[in-house]
Design an enzyme around this catalytic site. Structure first.
Site, short mmCIF file in Angstrom:
data_model
loop_
_atom_site.label_atom_id
_atom_site.label_comp_id
_atom_site.label_asym_id
_atom_site.label_seq_id
_atom_site.Cartn_x
_atom_site.Cartn_y
_atom_site.Cartn_z
N LEU A 1 -22.41 -3.70 -10.81
CA LEU A 1 -22.46 -3.53 -12.26
C LEU A 1 -21.16 -4.00 -12.90
O LEU A 1 -20.14 -4.16 -12.22
CB LEU A 1 -22.73 -2.06 -12.58
CG LEU A 1 -24.09 -1.55 -12.06
CD1 LEU A 1 -24.18 -0.03 -12.14
CD2 LEU A 1 -25.23 -2.19 -12.83
N PRO A 2 -21.16 -4.23 -14.22
CA PRO A 2 -20.01 -4.88 -14.87
C PRO A 2 -18.70 -4.10 -14.87
O PRO A 2 -17.63 -4.68 -14.76
CB PRO A 2 -20.50 -5.11 -16.31
CG PRO A 2 -21.98 -5.11 -16.22
CD PRO A 2 -22.32 -4.13 -15.14
N THR B 1 -16.59 -4.43 -9.24
CA THR B 1 -15.14 -4.41 -9.35
C THR B 1 -14.78 -3.54 -10.55
O THR B 1 -15.06 -3.91 -11.69
CB THR B 1 -14.58 -5.83 -9.54
OG1 THR B 1 -14.89 -6.61 -8.38
CG2 THR B 1 -13.07 -5.80 -9.72
N LYS C 1 -8.98 -5.25 -3.76
CA LYS C 1 -9.56 -6.30 -4.61
C LYS C 1 -8.63 -6.66 -5.75
O LYS C 1 -8.43 -7.85 -6.07
CB LYS C 1 -10.91 -5.83 -5.16
CG LYS C 1 -11.57 -6.77 -6.17
CD LYS C 1 -11.98 -8.09 -5.55
CE LYS C 1 -12.61 -9.04 -6.56
NZ LYS C 1 -13.94 -8.63 -7.00
N LYS D 1 -10.49 -9.85 -16.69
CA LYS D 1 -10.85 -8.45 -16.41
C LYS D 1 -10.12 -7.96 -15.16
O LYS D 1 -9.52 -6.87 -15.16
CB LYS D 1 -12.36 -8.33 -16.22
CG LYS D 1 -12.81 -6.98 -15.67
CD LYS D 1 -14.18 -7.05 -15.02
CE LYS D 1 -14.48 -5.83 -14.18
NZ LYS D 1 -15.74 -5.94 -13.43
#
Length: 297
Positions: free
Chosen positions: A65-66, A96, A173, A248
């Site tokens: 998901l975003p 992420t 990450k 982001k």
């Protein structure tokens, strides 16, 4: 046949769900986009009308998901999946998201006896399609041992890592993508410097690949148009990995750095550069389009 519930079928989630099907898993999927849902149902998945329906009788839940707010809204609260799933269900969040959000999800999952892991990925759309993603996993070692078999359907075993405890996957990450952005910007600067002084970018790239400046962008994602036919730079900077997504991720990394009292000077500079690209209307282009800042385009 074990069943996976897959929540979120965007540019990454869709190909991941298809690779699970190809590996022999039964997949029940849900996405707010009917077109995305139709795409995976044509490939053999069961299209559910809700996340809760997708999770009926599932052995594993995967979400892609975003942002953290989306993951928390699906997983947490009285109507969230954590409260609906049987105890010891394995839940893997491949999104992420902010490390603090991931740790909050771990805490909430434990309250419902759910085996939760944060499992963000690296490799982009191409690796998602090819089933060669890297997974950076945070959570209990017992959950990781259970997760490996399902993750192998979407990634290479040698690239599936247990990074550590709660949120460790998100930390790994964030650090990786901050380094990637810095490498990309540095590679663009070096290629522009060579070209401005008469070097052929293709020859210069080979020189740097054989020297101490070698890096991932040079190896597989060259930002100079025409040097690498398969790279986004040679295809009008079609993503790939969008500028918006890199901005982001850099925001997540620099925020984590501030919380950890790490200066991250180059990370902050990279964030400023990618935010400038967004301001120029290039957010949907591949992140290697930063090359245009240095080669005079």
């Amino acid at each position: 046949m074990k069943q996976v519930a897959f929540i979120g079928l965007g540019n990454m989630g869709g190909p991941m769900a298809k690779n699970l099907l190809a590996a022999g898993w039964s997949v029940a999927a849900f996405d707010l986009s009917q077109a995305a849902l139709d795409d995976v149902t044509v490939a053999g998945a069961h299209g559910a009308k809700s996340a809760a329906e997708a999770c009926e009788s599932c052995d594993v839940v995967i979400s892609m998901l975003p942002a953290g707010k989306h993951v928390k809204s699906v997983m947490m609260g009285s109507d969230g999946l954590f409260s609906r799933l049987p105890a010891d269900t394995l839940v893997l969040d491949a999104s992420t998201i902010d490390t603090a959000d991931a740790r909050e999800l771990h805490t909430a999952a434990r309250e419902h006896l759910i085996a939760f892991m944060d499992t963000p990925v690296s490799g982009g759309v191409a690796a998602a399609q090819a089933g060669t993603l890297a997974f950076m996993c945070g959570g209990a070692s017992e959950a990781f041992a259970r997760a490996v078999s399902v993750l192998e359907a979407m990634g290479n075993r040698e690239k599936i890592f247990h990074a550590g405890g709660d949120g460790a996957g998100q930390v790994a990450k964030a650090a990786n993508n901050m380094l990637l952005a810095i490498q990309m910007i540095g590679t663009c600067e070096a290629l522009a410097l060579g070209a401005a002084n008469g070097l052929d970018p293709a020859i210069q790239s080979e020189i740097m690949k054989a020297s101490s400046g070698n890096n991932w962008p040079l190896q597989v994602y060259n930002p100079w148009p025409g040097v690498m036919p398969t790279a986004p730079a040679s295809n009008d900077y079609r993503p790939g990995f969008m500028v918006d997504l890199m901005a982001k991720d850099l925001g997540l990394a620099t925020s984590l750095a501030e919380q950890s009292s790490v200066a991250a000077t180059f990370g902050h500079q990279a964030l400023s550069i990618y935010q400038a690209l967004q301001a120029d209307g290039l957010g949907l282009e591949d992140f290697s389009i930063v090359m245009k800042q240095f080669n005079g385009e």
